[in-house]
Structures are given as C-alpha cells and as structure tokens.
Write a protein that holds these residues in place. Structure first.
Motif, PDB file in Angstrom:
ATOM      1  N   ALA A 366     -82.766 -43.097   5.500  1.00 19.86           N
ATOM      2  CA  ALA A 366     -82.115 -42.266   6.546  1.00 19.86           C
ATOM      3  C   ALA A 366     -82.938 -40.754   6.671  1.00 19.86           C
ATOM      4  O   ALA A 366     -83.022 -40.436   7.730  1.00 19.86           O
ATOM      5  CB  ALA A 366     -80.540 -42.062   5.980  1.00 19.86           C
ATOM      6  N   ALA A 369     -86.139 -41.122   8.708  1.00 19.28           N
ATOM      7  CA  ALA A 369     -85.908 -41.238   9.788  1.00 19.28           C
ATOM      8  C   ALA A 369     -85.530 -40.112  10.502  1.00 19.28           C
ATOM      9  O   ALA A 369     -85.959 -39.937  11.765  1.00 19.28           O
ATOM     10  CB  ALA A 369     -84.842 -42.425  10.211  1.00 19.28           C
ATOM     11  N   ALA A 370     -84.851 -39.350   9.845  1.00 24.17           N
ATOM     12  CA  ALA A 370     -84.163 -37.940  10.603  1.00 24.17           C
ATOM     13  C   ALA A 370     -85.544 -37.034  10.717  1.00 24.17           C
ATOM     14  O   ALA A 370     -85.676 -36.447  11.825  1.00 24.17           O
ATOM     15  CB  ALA A 370     -83.162 -37.466   9.685  1.00 24.17           C
ATOM     16  N   GLU A 373     -87.907 -38.229  13.627  1.00 23.10           N
ATOM     17  CA  GLU A 373     -87.446 -37.940  14.810  1.00 23.10           C
ATOM     18  C   GLU A 373     -87.176 -36.564  14.956  1.00 23.10           C
ATOM     19  O   GLU A 373     -86.990 -36.029  16.271  1.00 23.10           O
ATOM     20  CB  GLU A 373     -86.219 -38.663  15.001  1.00 23.10           C
ATOM     21  CG  GLU A 373     -86.118 -40.110  14.941  1.00 23.10           C
ATOM     22  CD  GLU A 373     -87.148 -40.895  16.109  1.00 23.10           C
ATOM     23  OE1 GLU A 373     -86.909 -39.977  17.106  1.00 23.10           O
ATOM     24  OE2 GLU A 373     -87.723 -41.749  16.104  1.00 23.10           O
ATOM     25  N   ARG A 375     -84.657 -34.665  13.783  1.00 23.78           N
ATOM     26  CA  ARG A 375     -83.271 -34.633  14.297  1.00 23.78           C
ATOM     27  C   ARG A 375     -82.420 -34.314  13.014  1.00 23.78           C
ATOM     28  O   ARG A 375     -82.784 -34.630  11.820  1.00 23.78           O
ATOM     29  CB  ARG A 375     -82.708 -35.829  15.165  1.00 23.78           C
ATOM     30  CG  ARG A 375     -83.440 -35.886  16.197  1.00 23.78           C
ATOM     31  CD  ARG A 375     -83.291 -37.425  16.937  1.00 23.78           C
ATOM     32  NE  ARG A 375     -81.964 -37.512  17.457  1.00 23.78           N
ATOM     33  CZ  ARG A 375     -81.501 -38.570  18.145  1.00 23.78           C
ATOM     34  NH1 ARG A 375     -82.168 -39.609  18.422  1.00 23.78           N
ATOM     35  NH2 ARG A 375     -80.048 -38.535  18.570  1.00 23.78           N
ATOM     36  N   GLU A 379     -77.266 -37.375  13.241  1.00 19.55           N
ATOM     37  CA  GLU A 379     -77.592 -37.778  14.598  1.00 19.55           C
ATOM     38  C   GLU A 379     -78.286 -39.287  14.436  1.00 19.55           C
ATOM     39  O   GLU A 379     -78.267 -40.088  15.397  1.00 19.55           O
ATOM     40  CB  GLU A 379     -78.722 -36.887  15.421  1.00 19.55           C
ATOM     41  CG  GLU A 379     -77.971 -35.694  15.932  1.00 19.55           C
ATOM     42  CD  GLU A 379     -79.102 -34.760  16.272  1.00 19.55           C
ATOM     43  OE1 GLU A 379     -78.918 -34.507  17.611  1.00 19.55           O
ATOM     44  OE2 GLU A 379     -79.961 -34.127  15.664  1.00 19.55           O
ATOM     45  N   ILE A 380     -79.102 -39.490  13.250  1.00 20.03           N
ATOM     46  CA  ILE A 380     -79.796 -40.660  13.034  1.00 20.03           C
ATOM     47  C   ILE A 380     -79.050 -41.558  12.391  1.00 20.03           C
ATOM     48  O   ILE A 380     -79.004 -42.786  12.619  1.00 20.03           O
ATOM     49  CB  ILE A 380     -81.108 -40.388  12.165  1.00 20.03           C
ATOM     50  CG1 ILE A 380     -82.085 -39.274  13.128  1.00 20.03           C
ATOM     51  CG2 ILE A 380     -81.686 -41.374  11.907  1.00 20.03           C
ATOM     52  CD1 ILE A 380     -82.518 -39.956  14.564  1.00 20.03           C
ATOM     53  N   ALA A 381     -78.257 -41.265  11.079  1.00 21.51           N
ATOM     54  CA  ALA A 381     -77.652 -41.990  10.254  1.00 21.51           C
ATOM     55  C   ALA A 381     -76.171 -41.527   9.971  1.00 21.51           C
ATOM     56  O   ALA A 381     -76.106 -40.945   8.991  1.00 21.51           O
ATOM     57  CB  ALA A 381     -78.290 -42.330   9.099  1.00 21.51           C
ATOM     58  N   ARG A 387     -75.432 -38.172   4.381  1.00 24.33           N
ATOM     59  CA  ARG A 387     -74.761 -37.453   5.262  1.00 24.33           C
ATOM     60  C   ARG A 387     -73.175 -37.258   4.992  1.00 24.33           C
ATOM     61  O   ARG A 387     -72.697 -36.032   5.060  1.00 24.33           O
ATOM     62  CB  ARG A 387     -74.941 -38.058   6.778  1.00 24.33           C
ATOM     63  CG  ARG A 387     -74.477 -37.358   7.849  1.00 24.33           C
ATOM     64  CD  ARG A 387     -73.246 -37.652   8.318  1.00 24.33           C
ATOM     65  NE  ARG A 387     -72.417 -36.706   9.202  1.00 24.33           N
ATOM     66  CZ  ARG A 387     -71.634 -37.010  10.005  1.00 24.33           C
ATOM     67  NH1 ARG A 387     -70.779 -38.026   9.949  1.00 24.33           N
ATOM     68  NH2 ARG A 387     -71.048 -36.146  10.779  1.00 24.33           N
TER      69      ARG A 387
END
Length: 410
Positions: A366, A369-370, A373, A375, A379-381, A387
């Motif tokens: 996660a 991925a953030a 991007e 972000r 917003e992503i996970a 989170r």
C-alpha cells in the motif's frame, strides 16, 4: 559609566543622537560608532553595549540580525522615517524593541532607550490597514526521528492528511534541509521551495497570512503544503529566526501545522570560528523548540529501536520536545520476531521508559502504491492497517494539542 550604546546610524542624524546620548546624565554612553552591520554585530558579541541604535537603511539589517543582537543581550532601538511609514512596520516585524521616527528631537531616542532598559512596553507602531493580523492560534506538531530513514516523511505526510480528514485546516511544512521530498511524495511538480520564499519574506518583515497562504497551495481538501528545499546546499536560506516567524504565522493559517524535520540535532555553530555563521540544523531545532508536540519516529527493527532509544535521550539532554509522542514504524515479524508488537513494546519500556508508543504495521504494497501515485495513503488504500494506525494517531494528536487551544476538536 552608564549602559553602553552601539550607534549604527547613517546620515546626519548620527551626530545628534551621539550628543543626546552623551548628555543623558551618565545613564547612557556611546561605546562604539559602527560603520556597518558587521561591526555592530561584532561589538554586540564582544559585550560592548546593552542598546543598539540603528537606522532603517542600515545595509543587511533584517530579522536574523536583530535576533542575533537579542541573543547577545542587546536591545534594539530603530529609527524610522515619517516620510516612509512602511519602514516602521518593517522594523517592528524584524523584532526591534522600539521604533522612533526621525527627524525628531534626538532626546526622544534617549528616552525610548532608557524606557526599553527599564522594561517599559515598547512603542510599537500600529499595523497598516492592509496587513492582516494573526488572529487564531493553531498548534504546531513536529515530526522528528533519528538517522536511518525511519519514515519521518511518510508519517508527516499521512498524519497531515488524516488531520485534514478530521475537519481541521492543516499546513504541512517540509523543513528537512538535508533531503526534503514531501513535494515529490504528494506528486507536486513545482520545484520552487515555498519554505525558502516564506523565510525570505519573514526576514524582510513582509510575511503575513495572505503571503503564507499564497506560498502554500492546497494539495488536498483542507491541506496546504509549504514545499522544502530542492537542494541540500541551500540550507542557509532557512535561518532560525525566519523559521520561527514562519511557524508563528502558520498558527494563523491553519489549525495544525505539521513540520517534517531533519534528523540532526548537532549545534554545529559552537564549532565555528565565525560566531555569526548560520546554524546547519537551525530549521530542525527551531521547529522542535516551537512545537506543541513532537512525534518521534523510529523503525521497528533492532537497529532502528536502538537508534530510537538513543534519540529520545538526545532530545532530553538537549532540553527539546518535553511533550512528545513515540511512533514505531514498519512493524513486521520478519525482523522483530513472531510477536513484534510485544517485542518492540517491551524493549522501549525497558530501555527508554516508553509504554504508550504507537505501532504502525508494515504495509509495503500500500505504501509503495501511494508513493508511485504521489498520493496520501488514505487515497490509495483506505483500509490499509498502516493507514488505520496513522488515522488513530491523528485522533490522539488532535485531542492532545487542540484541547487547550481555541480550535475545536472534531
């Protein structure tokens, strides 16, 4: 002999002021007539005076110079100009103890100097009609951790994003002068360092709420970003006095200002032969001094925990961050054992006396991925364990730093 006066006045007013000082009945005495700011600072460092009388057009007179005079125990009486009223406000913004308009009776300068020495309230000029005052007082949260990349920026970015979700206006400041990358983490392509521009405005006495808001664009709902330095060798652009002013004005822009700091606490100016040299770690140390709460981040591995324990001791020895919250990042069994939470908690309790650390689970997929991007993690996970842990931390931080302020806690 009276209190020494360091006179750094340009033009014809100098002679009148010197004569007035010498006619003060022995209460004041001119000990040095300084040709420029460098000579003035050297005389102050040598302890030759308790008051400095300076003219507004003294070259390189700014907030940092006034702060240096104050650090030397010298009070500053500045000479304004009635034909240029904006100078009085600028001098006050620089931190001058009192501003006297000239040409005027030189005895007025002496009276103001004696009043400052006696502890009388300085006669500060009223702000101009167009200058917006700092009305509300938000909180400042500094995110700091030892060397070794424990995740200071990750936590600062996502803590700020989660505080914004709680309906608070948030200002995120990238004050890591070694490797600030908050803009890249949030996918901001602007290479202009907002913090440097804000520090310049603060040094010139022109930083106000509209200026800071313009330099800190909105990157997420209710979240503004003041970007950091694009190159580490630009660190002299962020002196301590300007950083302090940026954070002060930030309290009027946002409910919470989250500051991503560097790792080093070394007071390297002690080692410098030039007593007026800028401090390499001034931005980090100032942020820690000004913070209402310091979030100390460590990594959840044997080396990271050892560094965290030592870092907590360094903070205590330096008299920094009396109000702190400890976060252990990237908690995972592969490096901390089959029961990583118990192992880390026991180690911190035994070696650092910390029993309420916040543990952030490692969720590499996660987080990557953030980062890819550009972000925030939410917003992503939004369901990521990392989170959820940061969101819980944000609730604790908001309740802790905003309860005593005028900002309502959501």
């Amino acid at each position: 002999m009276g209190v020494g006066v360091l006179c750094a006045v340009q033009g014809a007013a100098e002679s009148a002021i010197v004569q007035a000082v010498e006619g003060s009945g022995g209460r004041l005495s001119v000990t040095r007539r300084c040709a420029d700011l460098t000579e003035l600072l050297a005389a102050a460092e040598a302890g030759l005076g308790g008051v400095a009388v300076v003219s507004a057009d003294l070259d390189r007179l700014d907030r940092e110079a006034v702060a240096e005079l104050h650090r030397c125990g010298v009070r500053v009486v500045a000479l304004g100009d009635p034909t240029r009223p904006w100078l009085a406000e600028r001098l006050t913004a620089h931190g001058a103890d009192v501003v006297v308009e000239v040409p005027a009776d030189a005895d007025a300068v002496v009276r103001e100097a004696l009043g400052v020495l006696a502890g009388a309230a300085p006669a500060r000029p009223a702000p101009e009609a167009g200058r917006e005052p700092v009305l509300r007082r938000g909180a400042t949260v500094a995110v700091w951790g030892p060397t070794g990349a424990p995740g200071r920026t990750f936590l600062a970015v996502n803590l700020a994003a989660e505080l914004a979700v709680l309906d608070h206006d948030v200002l995120l400041v990238d004050a890591d002068t070694y490797g600030g990358v908050v803009a890249q983490v949030l996918g901001v392509l602007d290479e202009s360092p907002g913090l440097a521009a804000a520090a310049r405005a603060a040094g010139q006495g022109t930083l106000d709420l509209p200026t800071l808001a313009r330099l800190a664009p909105v990157v997420l709902p209710r979240l503004r970003l003041l970007t950091g330095l694009s190159r580490a060798d630009r660190w002299p652009e962020i002196p301590a006095s300007s950083t302090e002013e940026v954070l002060r004005v930030g309290r009027g822009v946002a409910d919470v200002t989250v500051v991503d700091t560097g790792f080093c606490l070394e007071q390297d100016e002690v080692l410098s032969y030039d007593t007026h040299a800028p401090a390499r770690n001034a931005a980090t140390i100032t942020a820690l001094e000004q913070a209402d709460l310091v979030v100390v981040v460590g990594a959840a591995d044997p080396v990271g925990v050892q560094r965290l324990v030592r870092a907590l001791g360094e903070l205590t020895d330096a008299g920094l961050a009396p109000d702190r919250m400890v976060v252990v990042n990237r908690l995972r069994p592969t490096v901390a054992g089959v029961r990583p939470a118990d192992a880390v908690t026991a180690a911190l309790a035994r070696y650092a006396g910390v029993r309420d650390a916040v543990l952030v689970p490692d969720d590499r997929a996660a987080v990557d991925a953030a980062l890819l991007e550009g972000r925030a993690l939410r917003e992503i996970a939004p369901g990521s364990p990392a989170r959820r842990s940061v969101a819980a931390l944000a609730e604790r931080v908001a309740a802790r730093v905003l309860a005593e302020l005028r900002v309502p806690v959501a």
